[in-house]
Motif scaffolding. Structure first.
Motif, PDB file in Angstrom:
ATOM      1  N   SER A  26       0.808  -1.237   0.000  1.00  0.00           N
ATOM      2  CA  SER A  26       0.000   0.000   0.000  1.00  0.00           C
ATOM      3  C   SER A  26       0.836   1.278   0.000  1.00  0.00           C
ATOM      4  CB  SER A  26      -0.963   0.034   1.194  1.00  0.00           C
ATOM      5  OG  SER A  26      -2.145  -0.644   0.884  1.00  0.00           O
ATOM      6  N   VAL A  27       2.111   1.168  -0.336  1.00  0.00           N
ATOM      7  CA  VAL A  27       2.965   2.365  -0.368  1.00  0.00           C
ATOM      8  C   VAL A  27       3.692   2.511  -1.705  1.00  0.00           C
ATOM      9  CG1 VAL A  27       3.306   2.578   2.122  1.00  0.00           C
ATOM     10  CG2 VAL A  27       4.804   1.071   0.789  1.00  0.00           C
ATOM     11  N   GLY A  28       3.131   1.898  -2.754  1.00  0.00           N
ATOM     12  CA  GLY A  28       3.723   1.973  -4.072  1.00  0.00           C
ATOM     13  C   GLY A  28       2.823   1.254  -5.064  1.00  0.00           C
ATOM     14  N   PRO A  29       3.150   1.301  -6.350  1.00  0.00           N
ATOM     15  CA  PRO A  29       2.326   0.638  -7.365  1.00  0.00           C
ATOM     16  C   PRO A  29       2.312  -0.876  -7.220  1.00  0.00           C
ATOM     17  CG  PRO A  29       4.354   1.499  -8.326  1.00  0.00           C
ATOM     18  CD  PRO A  29       4.267   2.045  -6.940  1.00  0.00           C
ATOM     19  N   THR A  30       3.372  -1.420  -6.653  1.00  0.00           N
ATOM     20  CA  THR A  30       3.431  -2.840  -6.288  1.00  0.00           C
ATOM     21  C   THR A  30       4.074  -2.921  -4.907  1.00  0.00           C
ATOM     22  OG1 THR A  30       5.614  -3.153  -7.311  1.00  0.00           O
ATOM     23  CG2 THR A  30       3.681  -3.574  -8.695  1.00  0.00           C
ATOM     24  N   LYS A  70      15.125  -2.500   0.541  1.00  0.00           N
ATOM     25  CA  LYS A  70      16.485  -3.040   0.437  1.00  0.00           C
ATOM     26  C   LYS A  70      17.501  -2.256   1.275  1.00  0.00           C
ATOM     27  CE  LYS A  70      15.544  -6.392  -2.470  1.00  0.00           C
ATOM     28  NZ  LYS A  70      16.021  -6.417  -3.850  1.00  0.00           N
ATOM     29  N   LYS A  71      17.347  -0.923   1.350  1.00  0.00           N
ATOM     30  CA  LYS A  71      18.280  -0.127   2.150  1.00  0.00           C
ATOM     31  C   LYS A  71      18.142  -0.465   3.628  1.00  0.00           C
ATOM     32  CE  LYS A  71      18.437   3.777  -1.077  1.00  0.00           C
ATOM     33  NZ  LYS A  71      18.115   5.207  -1.277  1.00  0.00           N
ATOM     34  N   LYS A  86      11.853   7.209   3.707  1.00  0.00           N
ATOM     35  CA  LYS A  86      12.313   7.681   2.394  1.00  0.00           C
ATOM     36  C   LYS A  86      12.204   6.590   1.321  1.00  0.00           C
ATOM     37  CE  LYS A  86      15.707  10.788   4.522  1.00  0.00           C
ATOM     38  NZ  LYS A  86      17.157  11.122   4.634  1.00  0.00           N
ATOM     39  N   GLU A  87      12.188   5.338   1.763  1.00  0.00           N
ATOM     40  CA  GLU A  87      12.266   4.239   0.792  1.00  0.00           C
ATOM     41  C   GLU A  87      10.911   3.880   0.176  1.00  0.00           C
ATOM     42  OE1 GLU A  87      15.022   0.274   0.353  1.00  0.00           O
ATOM     43  OE2 GLU A  87      14.613   1.071   2.333  1.00  0.00           O
ATOM     44  N   VAL A  88       9.822   4.151   0.877  1.00  0.00           N
ATOM     45  CA  VAL A  88       8.506   3.852   0.326  1.00  0.00           C
ATOM     46  C   VAL A  88       8.083   4.952  -0.654  1.00  0.00           C
ATOM     47  CG1 VAL A  88       7.794   2.506   2.333  1.00  0.00           C
ATOM     48  CG2 VAL A  88       7.341   4.959   2.293  1.00  0.00           C
ATOM     49  N   MET A  89       7.105   4.638  -1.513  1.00  0.00           N
ATOM     50  CA  MET A  89       6.681   5.585  -2.555  1.00  0.00           C
ATOM     51  C   MET A  89       5.149   5.662  -2.608  1.00  0.00           C
ATOM     52  SD  MET A  89       9.308   4.629  -5.650  1.00  0.00           S
ATOM     53  CE  MET A  89       8.724   2.939  -5.713  1.00  0.00           C
ATOM     54  N   PRO A  90       4.512   6.137  -1.535  1.00  0.00           N
ATOM     55  CA  PRO A  90       3.043   6.139  -1.494  1.00  0.00           C
ATOM     56  C   PRO A  90       2.425   7.278  -2.291  1.00  0.00           C
ATOM     57  CG  PRO A  90       3.912   7.117   0.499  1.00  0.00           C
ATOM     58  CD  PRO A  90       5.108   6.644  -0.291  1.00  0.00           C
ATOM     59  N   LYS A 116       2.019  11.528   2.901  1.00  0.00           N
ATOM     60  CA  LYS A 116       2.827  11.773   4.101  1.00  0.00           C
ATOM     61  C   LYS A 116       2.390  10.863   5.253  1.00  0.00           C
ATOM     62  CE  LYS A 116       4.399  15.258   7.394  1.00  0.00           C
ATOM     63  NZ  LYS A 116       4.138  14.367   8.542  1.00  0.00           N
ATOM     64  N   TYR A 117       1.086  10.715   5.414  1.00  0.00           N
ATOM     65  CA  TYR A 117       0.587   9.852   6.497  1.00  0.00           C
ATOM     66  C   TYR A 117       1.052   8.412   6.273  1.00  0.00           C
ATOM     67  CZ  TYR A 117      -2.651   7.495   9.659  1.00  0.00           C
ATOM     68  OH  TYR A 117      -3.192   6.719  10.664  1.00  0.00           O
ATOM     69  N   ARG A 118       1.008   7.968   5.027  1.00  0.00           N
ATOM     70  CA  ARG A 118       1.460   6.601   4.731  1.00  0.00           C
ATOM     71  C   ARG A 118       2.953   6.448   5.020  1.00  0.00           C
ATOM     72  NH1 ARG A 118      -2.673   6.250   0.412  1.00  0.00           N
ATOM     73  NH2 ARG A 118      -3.863   4.352   0.809  1.00  0.00           N
ATOM     74  N   ARG A 119       3.743   7.452   4.679  1.00  0.00           N
ATOM     75  CA  ARG A 119       5.182   7.390   4.993  1.00  0.00           C
ATOM     76  C   ARG A 119       5.399   7.299   6.505  1.00  0.00           C
ATOM     77  NH1 ARG A 119       8.785   8.550   0.876  1.00  0.00           N
ATOM     78  NH2 ARG A 119       7.921   9.568  -0.977  1.00  0.00           N
ATOM     79  N   ASP A 120       4.697   8.151   7.241  1.00  0.00           N
ATOM     80  CA  ASP A 120       4.835   8.151   8.701  1.00  0.00           C
ATOM     81  C   ASP A 120       4.451   6.790   9.282  1.00  0.00           C
ATOM     82  OD1 ASP A 120       5.638  10.783   8.641  1.00  0.00           O
ATOM     83  OD2 ASP A 120       3.665  11.605   9.160  1.00  0.00           O
ATOM     84  N   MET A 121       3.355   6.232   8.779  1.00  0.00           N
ATOM     85  CA  MET A 121       2.863   4.960   9.314  1.00  0.00           C
ATOM     86  C   MET A 121       3.737   3.782   8.887  1.00  0.00           C
ATOM     87  SD  MET A 121       0.468   5.645  11.367  1.00  0.00           S
ATOM     88  CE  MET A 121       1.466   7.117  11.728  1.00  0.00           C
ATOM     89  N   ALA A 122       4.305   3.856   7.700  1.00  0.00           N
ATOM     90  CA  ALA A 122       5.231   2.808   7.271  1.00  0.00           C
ATOM     91  C   ALA A 122       6.430   2.761   8.217  1.00  0.00           C
ATOM     92  CB  ALA A 122       5.684   3.050   5.835  1.00  0.00           C
ATOM     93  N   SER A 123       6.962   3.928   8.522  1.00  0.00           N
ATOM     94  CA  SER A 123       8.085   4.027   9.446  1.00  0.00           C
ATOM     95  C   SER A 123       7.707   3.506  10.830  1.00  0.00           C
ATOM     96  CB  SER A 123       8.541   5.486   9.529  1.00  0.00           C
ATOM     97  OG  SER A 123       9.592   5.633  10.445  1.00  0.00           O
TER      98      SER A 123
END
Length: 291
Positions: free
Chosen positions: A220-224, A229-230, A254-258, A267-274
């Motif tokens: 849920s943070v990118g097209p796939t 990896k980092k 920084k690594e996810v692409m939502p 931004k919320y997805r980035r925060d929650m992924a972290s």
């Protein structure tokens, strides 16, 4: 489209199903549990000329260990996975992911093959299959090929599956004694809705809190699905201390692409992924200490 206008055929064997798929003149689509089909038809997205109902193909419903690998049939339900003693012991991350697939009624009907075939970036079992190095067996009437799951998805709802092919086997690598996994999900209601963010983590542990190898897959943070990896490479630099866990979580941001959609902002997805990754790593360390 009215229900009475839908053409459905129910093959009795796998070969019969593959023969139907081989007819290139007819636009077909496979249906098993059908948990997504009605929704997609209402949205006007899935309107084939003919549905192929494979729910009766019991030969595609199994969980077995053979030659050091675990084989899962595409018609295996999420409930089958949840209650499998083999998967509880050797693929705990997949069991946890299946527990988060909707309500119990959906777990009883929905299949792992359907979850994969729908190719949603929010599919709960898919990140777990990524960290278990899953390989998909794709068969047509005349050919069989093996495709690593990371090469199967090419975009939201899009895969490399050909019109005349179907998923006939899901092969995963069993976790070792020193390997632990976890699945974390954020949704509007627990276990009842599409993920806003999800993450699967698998760690091969050494002495103390040292990670020998780590695998992280976000949904849920990118097209796939996204393999972080980092984050994975940093995990092995030293013992998994508070400082290292927090640094890994910052890198995940920084690594996810939502994207921003009706369910959440980017931004919320980035925060929650972290946050989900940080929480998952802490929980895994507690599990490892108690193992």
């Amino acid at each position: 489209m009215l229900v009475s206008e839908i053409d459905v055929v129910s093959p009795l064997t796998l070969n019969e199903c593959l023969a139907i798929l081989s007819n290139e003149e007819t636009n077909t689509r496979i249906i098993a549990g059908g948990t997504d089909a009605v929704v997609r038809m209402k949205d006007g997205k899935w309107l084939p000329e003919k549905w192929i109902n494979i729910n009766g193909l019991t030969e595609l419903r199994y969980i077995i260990e053979r030659d050091g690998q675990i084989h899962i049939g595409p018609l295996t339900t999420h409930s089958d996975i949840i209650h499998s003693s083999l998967l509880q012991k050797k693929a705990d991350v997949l069991v946890e992911a299946s527990r988060e697939v909707g309500a119990i009624q959906m777990q009883n009907i929905g299949t792992i093959g359907g979850n994969i075939g729908t190719a949603s970036p929010a599919g709960d079992t898919i990140p777990a299959l990524y960290v278990l190095n899953a390989v998909l067996e794709l068969r047509s009437l005349t050919n069989t090929r093996l495709v690593p799951i990371e090469e199967f998805f090419i975009g939201p709802g899009k895969t490399v599956l050909k019109q005349n092919e179907m998923i006939t086997n899901i092969i995963i690598q069993p976790q070792s004694e020193n390997e632990i996994g976890i699945f974390q999900k954020l949704g509007p209601r627990k276990a009842q809705s599409i993920s806003i963010v999800n993450v699967a983590i698998s760690l091969l542990m050494g002495e103390g809190h040292q990670v020998v190898k780590g695998k992280i897959a976000f949904g849920s943070v990118g097209p796939t699905i996204i393999r972080a990896k980092k984050c994975e490479s940093i995990m092995t630099l030293g013992p998994l201390t508070d400082e290292l866990i927090q640094n890994i979580a910052k890198i995940a941001w920084k690594e996810v692409m939502p994207i921003t959609d009706v369910r959440a902002t980017a931004k919320y997805r980035r925060d929650m992924a972290s946050a989900l990754l940080e929480r998952g790593l802490y929980r895994l360390m507690r599990r490892w200490e108690n193992k």
